[in-house]
Enzyme design. Structure first.
Site, PDB file in Angstrom:
ATOM      1  N   MET A 324       0.833  -1.209   0.000  1.00 30.31           N
ATOM      2  CA  MET A 324       0.000   0.000   0.000  1.00 30.31           C
ATOM      3  C   MET A 324       0.865   1.255   0.000  1.00 30.31           C
ATOM      4  O   MET A 324       0.666   2.162  -0.810  1.00 30.31           O
ATOM      5  CB  MET A 324      -0.945  -0.014   1.205  1.00 30.31           C
ATOM      6  CG  MET A 324      -1.813   1.224   1.334  1.00 30.31           C
ATOM      7  SD  MET A 324      -2.919   1.519  -0.072  1.00 30.31           S
ATOM      8  CE  MET A 324      -4.329   0.530   0.383  1.00 30.31           C
ATOM      9  N   ASP A 343       9.302   3.821   7.228  1.00 31.34           N
ATOM     10  CA  ASP A 343       8.846   2.618   7.918  1.00 31.34           C
ATOM     11  C   ASP A 343       9.832   2.323   9.042  1.00 31.34           C
ATOM     12  O   ASP A 343      10.920   2.924   9.115  1.00 31.34           O
ATOM     13  CB  ASP A 343       8.763   1.430   6.944  1.00 31.34           C
ATOM     14  CG  ASP A 343       7.763   0.371   7.413  1.00 31.34           C
ATOM     15  OD1 ASP A 343       6.668   0.295   6.828  1.00 31.34           O
ATOM     16  OD2 ASP A 343       8.081  -0.364   8.369  1.00 31.34           O
ATOM     17  N   VAL A 400      -0.112   2.867   8.163  1.00 31.34           N
ATOM     18  CA  VAL A 400       0.391   1.731   8.943  1.00 31.34           C
ATOM     19  C   VAL A 400      -0.740   0.742   9.195  1.00 31.34           C
ATOM     20  O   VAL A 400      -1.860   0.911   8.707  1.00 31.34           O
ATOM     21  CB  VAL A 400       1.041   2.206  10.272  1.00 31.34           C
ATOM     22  CG1 VAL A 400       2.192   3.159   9.989  1.00 31.34           C
ATOM     23  CG2 VAL A 400       0.020   2.848  11.203  1.00 31.34           C
ATOM     24  N   GLU A 402      -3.856  -1.469  10.357  1.00 32.04           N
ATOM     25  CA  GLU A 402      -5.213  -0.998  10.683  1.00 32.04           C
ATOM     26  C   GLU A 402      -5.550  -1.334  12.140  1.00 32.04           C
ATOM     27  O   GLU A 402      -6.365  -2.221  12.428  1.00 32.04           O
ATOM     28  CB  GLU A 402      -6.208  -1.640   9.705  1.00 32.04           C
ATOM     29  CG  GLU A 402      -7.613  -1.079   9.761  1.00 32.04           C
ATOM     30  CD  GLU A 402      -7.782   0.287   9.097  1.00 32.04           C
ATOM     31  OE1 GLU A 402      -8.923   0.752   9.041  1.00 32.04           O
ATOM     32  OE2 GLU A 402      -6.785   0.898   8.649  1.00 32.04           O
ATOM     33  N   LYS A 407      -2.055   3.335  15.107  1.00 31.76           N
ATOM     34  CA  LYS A 407      -2.223   4.545  14.296  1.00 31.76           C
ATOM     35  C   LYS A 407      -2.126   5.802  15.162  1.00 31.76           C
ATOM     36  O   LYS A 407      -1.475   6.778  14.788  1.00 31.76           O
ATOM     37  CB  LYS A 407      -3.556   4.512  13.545  1.00 31.76           C
ATOM     38  CG  LYS A 407      -3.557   3.573  12.327  1.00 31.76           C
ATOM     39  CD  LYS A 407      -4.846   3.698  11.528  1.00 31.76           C
ATOM     40  CE  LYS A 407      -4.871   2.754  10.331  1.00 31.76           C
ATOM     41  NZ  LYS A 407      -4.000   3.168   9.227  1.00 31.76           N
ATOM     42  N   SER A 429      -9.454   2.485   6.604  1.00 26.05           N
ATOM     43  CA  SER A 429     -10.702   2.100   5.947  1.00 26.05           C
ATOM     44  C   SER A 429     -11.831   1.898   6.946  1.00 26.05           C
ATOM     45  O   SER A 429     -12.993   1.848   6.562  1.00 26.05           O
ATOM     46  CB  SER A 429     -10.493   0.821   5.125  1.00 26.05           C
ATOM     47  OG  SER A 429      -9.983  -0.206   5.944  1.00 26.05           O
ATOM     48  N   HIS A 450      -8.555   7.991   2.226  1.00 19.98           N
ATOM     49  CA  HIS A 450      -8.746   6.546   2.045  1.00 19.98           C
ATOM     50  C   HIS A 450      -8.518   6.150   0.593  1.00 19.98           C
ATOM     51  O   HIS A 450      -9.349   6.431  -0.269  1.00 19.98           O
ATOM     52  CB  HIS A 450     -10.155   6.155   2.513  1.00 19.98           C
ATOM     53  CG  HIS A 450     -10.451   4.702   2.361  1.00 19.98           C
ATOM     54  ND1 HIS A 450     -11.733   4.220   2.194  1.00 19.98           N
ATOM     55  CD2 HIS A 450      -9.638   3.606   2.336  1.00 19.98           C
ATOM     56  CE1 HIS A 450     -11.685   2.903   2.074  1.00 19.98           C
ATOM     57  NE2 HIS A 450     -10.436   2.507   2.152  1.00 19.98           N
ATOM     58  N   ASN A 453      -7.395  -0.337  -2.908  1.00 22.91           N
ATOM     59  CA  ASN A 453      -6.359  -1.250  -3.369  1.00 22.91           C
ATOM     60  C   ASN A 453      -6.797  -1.976  -4.650  1.00 22.91           C
ATOM     61  O   ASN A 453      -7.942  -2.421  -4.703  1.00 22.91           O
ATOM     62  CB  ASN A 453      -6.074  -2.273  -2.256  1.00 22.91           C
ATOM     63  CG  ASN A 453      -4.611  -2.665  -2.199  1.00 22.91           C
ATOM     64  OD1 ASN A 453      -3.802  -2.192  -2.991  1.00 22.91           O
ATOM     65  ND2 ASN A 453      -4.279  -3.537  -1.266  1.00 22.91           N
ATOM     66  N   TYR A 660     -16.470   4.293  -9.126  1.00 21.91           N
ATOM     67  CA  TYR A 660     -15.005   4.301  -9.084  1.00 21.91           C
ATOM     68  C   TYR A 660     -14.427   3.514  -7.907  1.00 21.91           C
ATOM     69  O   TYR A 660     -13.306   3.020  -7.983  1.00 21.91           O
ATOM     70  CB  TYR A 660     -14.487   5.743  -9.025  1.00 21.91           C
ATOM     71  CG  TYR A 660     -14.581   6.498 -10.332  1.00 21.91           C
ATOM     72  CD1 TYR A 660     -14.846   5.853 -11.531  1.00 21.91           C
ATOM     73  CD2 TYR A 660     -14.392   7.877 -10.368  1.00 21.91           C
ATOM     74  CE1 TYR A 660     -14.921   6.548 -12.726  1.00 21.91           C
ATOM     75  CE2 TYR A 660     -14.464   8.583 -11.565  1.00 21.91           C
ATOM     76  CZ  TYR A 660     -14.724   7.918 -12.737  1.00 21.91           C
ATOM     77  OH  TYR A 660     -14.795   8.610 -13.922  1.00 21.91           O
TER      78      TYR A 660
END
EC number: 4.2.1.17
Length: 716
Positions: A324, A343, A400, A402, A407, A429, A450, A453, A660
């Protein structure tokens, strides 16, 4: 000056060459009624001017003509057939008048010459383009076919096979490709365009170029041997149906029109085009696809407006690498915004860089990029283990794991490092933006961003406004998303935001069918082949990941317990508890192997049927109508709730989010277009038949009020 109007100017140059310049008052030239009328008057003025030896068409804008004014023509589509027929005949008289001038004509093309713009250049004898030109007939993407002679002239200029490919796909063509098939006669540098056009026109005037033979070819039947024609059109029908399918009638209509008009001269061939155009213009598919086009313009217009009140984003950062993070870094860097990828793990950074490199290599392999461009994009991505590298970032995207606590910790840490004016976003998400904002000292400079993927393929970005997010923050993130080449829609914070909030009621409807004994593969078949989804619900859950779906479902149940809480286990629980997570571990509703190209291959797995049978009993058959109703009603009602609650601002943005973000069938236009097509009253009556299934099937009071007045969500 031979002629002047607000959209067209005609002057006489040296050597008695007339120059007709399309130059409307707005930013681009479009074919609206005013321009069409002006072109007619300009051609009349030219015909009455003594001594004109040739005509050059050109543009005062960066683009030649971008196409017809769809908003204006939509009103015409609603008229009676005879009114539409009259309009088409009047419009085509103008293009015929251009084609029939008593001297040679040339189009000098820069930028886009699409739709009516392309049909204009086809009416001239010669065509020359600069390197910026893009030529095409995109009408099939709107559910219609060209109406100004495109299906008649293009096959006679470039041959039936080439014309079929151009028109059925609706793709615009680069000048090199257009030159190769004979759609244009030369390509030159932009600064040489009009000079070269005048020189080519002089060659026609002096009869070095046989312009009359070229013109005659466009007025005559196609020169195709009968057997070759039969084979060509039969092959085209098979190929077009395979790509377009039964839900999109316009591409097949193109094949039929060109075939039917192949042996006709211009007048008769145009009548064939008109009849097909009128028939398609009246379809729900055309309304839906034109609606998507207009909705897309609205969303892009909002993004442009946001850019005016946004702070500049000259550098960005993404926290969390991997697939991601690498996808986000690639998207930002490839669109010109340098990005730092941070990271805590070197292996994750390597994975992120490899993801970006893989995507760039794929672009090179498709001929869409070069090694030099790839190097430039990779140089725009800085991989680091150090927070200090983020100091200059204007926008930070947290991506990072979920998990709320992880977070929150990462967001608080990054806020201590970045500049005073930096904007921080979270690519979550499922986690509340308002909850995450509590970990920050400046919640007004925070919102959700958001991505879907895979990032490089999915056009949508949800920009989630928290209760403390400032308008400048939201506008800046919208502008950054648009700069990344994405379509941003702004939604207010709630569980699941917009897209996931409306997706999970659809999954709940699917699970309910399985509990009642339905076959998941049969459901997928109906939802894909008949309703038009790219994947049915079982397949989609396997692709998303049943572990991800299981977690998100719990979040939704907690957020909306009145209608999304479950009684007992459902099919997602059954799969999750059996460690069947979908494609990621090779088994979900289906089982997966890897094909020769390294892609996951879906196969039926008897074990999944055994698990579901043990949980829910014997299988039963359900009709297609019942499958569609039980899966779609919950999604539709939840989408309406989002509009009524102000989670999403307009039906247009909701429909674009669905098309979309989820792949909602474009030929249906989105939930609100679909509701208007069905009729709100008809939908309410249908939903009431399933009201006993629970809260997800209960329509809102406002829907009942709209149904009672025969109202609609879009203007009629």
């Amino acid at each position: 000056m031979i002629y002047q109007s607000p959209t067209i100017q005609v002057e006489l140059l040296e050597d008695n060459i007339a120059r007709l310049c399309f130059n409307a008052e707005g930013s681009v030239n479009k074919f609206d009624r005013e321009t069409l009328n002006s072109l007619n008057d300009a051609l009349d003025a030219l015909a009455q001017t003594q001594g004109v030896k040739g005509l050059m068409l050109t543009s005062g804008k960066d683009a030649f003509i971008v196409g017809a004014d769809i908003t204006e023509f939509l009103g015409l589509f609603a008229q009676d057939d005879n009114v539409l027929q009259g309009w088409l005949e009047d419009a085509n008289k103008v293009f015929n008048k251009l084609e029939d001038l008593p001297f040679p004509t040339i189009s000098a093309i820069k930028g886009f010459a699409l739709g009516g713009g392309c049909e204009t250049i086809l009416a001239t004898d010669l065509r020359i383009a600069d390197t910026s030109a893009r030529i095409g007939l995109p009408e099939t993407k709107l559910g219609i076919i060209p109406g100004f002679g495109g299906t008649v002239r293009l096959p006679r200029v470039i041959g039936a096979d080439n014309a079929l490919e151009w028109i059925t796909t609706g793709k615009d063509q680069r000048p090199e490709a257009a030159l190769k098939v004979g759609a244009i006669d030369a390509v030159v540098a932009p600064e040489l365009l009009e000079t070269a056009a005048c020189q080519m026109l002089q060659d026609a005037i002096s009869e070095k170029i046989d312009w009359q033979a070229r013109r005659q070819r466009k007025l005559s039947p196609l020169t195709l041997p009968k057997l070759e024609a039969m084979m060509s059109f039969a092959t085209a029908k098979g190929m077009v149906f395979k790509v377009a399918g039964k839900h999109y009638p316009a591409p097949m209509a193109v094949v039929e029109v060109i075939e039917k008009a192949a042996l006709s001269e211009r007048a008769e061939a145009l009548q064939v085009e008109h009849q097909a155009f009128i028939k398609l213009a009246k379809t729900d598919v055309a309304k839906a696809l034109i609606g998507i086009f207009l909705n897309d313009q609205l969303v892009k217009g909002k993004a442009k407006k946001a850019a005016k009140q946004a702070q500049a984003v000259n550098s960005a950062a993404v926290l969390g690498a991997g697939i991601m993070g690498g996808g986000i870094a690639y998207q930002s860097a490839s669109k010109g915004t340098p990005i730092v990828m941070k990271d805590i793990n070197q292996a994750a950074l390597d994975l992120g860089l490899n993801e970006a490199a893989k995507l760039l290599t794929a672009q090179i392999n498709r001929g869409r990029s070069t090694p030099a461009k790839m190097a430039g994009v990779l140089n725009n991505i800085t991989a680091t283990l150090d927070y200090n590298a983020l100091k200059q970032a204007d926008v930070v995207v947290e991506a990072v794991v979920e998990h709320p606590k992880v977070k929150a910790t990462v967001l608080a840490e990054v806020e201590q490092v970045v500049g005073e004016d930096a904007i921080i976003t979270s690519n979550t998400s499922t986690i509340s933006i308002n909850l995450l904002a509590k970990s920050l000292q400046k919640p007004e400079r925070f919102c959700g961003m958001h991505f879907f993927n895979p990032v490089h393929k999915m056009p949508l970005v949800e920009v989630i406004r928290g209760e403390h997010s400032s308008e400048e923050t939201v506008a800046s993130v919208v502008a950054y998303a648009a700069k990344m080449g994405k379509t941003p829609i702004v939604v207010n914070d709630c569980p699941g935001f917009f897209v996931n909030r409306v997706l999970f009621p659809y999954f709940a409807g699917f699970s309910g069918l399985l509990e009642d004994g339905a076959d998941f593969a049969a459901i997928d078949k109906v939802m894909e082949k008949q309703f038009g989804w790219p994947m049915g619900p079982a397949y989609l859950l396997d692709v998303v990941g049943l572990d991800t779906g299981h977690h998100a479902q719990a979040v939704m149940a907690e957020g909306f317990p009145d209608r999304m809480a479950k009684e007992g286990k459902d099919a997602i629980d059954v799969m999750f508890e059996a460690d069947r997570f979908g494609q990621k571990n090779g088994k979900g509703f289906y089982q997966y192997s890897v094909d020769r190209r390294g892609k996951p291959k879906k196969e039926v797995d008897p074990l999944s049927y055994e698990l579901l049978g043990n949980a829910f009993g014997e299988q039963k058959e359900f009709s297609s109508d019942e499958i569609i109703a039980r899966t779609m009603i919950p999604m539709i009602i939840e989408t309406v709730r989002c509009l009524e609650e102000g989670i999403i601002a307009t039906p247009a943005e909701a429909d674009m989010g669905l098309v979309y973000g989820l792949g909602f069938p474009p030929f249906r236009g989105g939930v609100f277009r679909y509701l208007d097509t069905l009729g709100v009253a008809n939908f309410v009556a249908l939903a009431d038949q399933y009201a006993h299934l629970g809260g997800l099937y209960q329509v809102t009071d406002k829907m009942r009020e709209l149904a009672a007045t025969n109202g609609s969500y879009y203007p009629a």
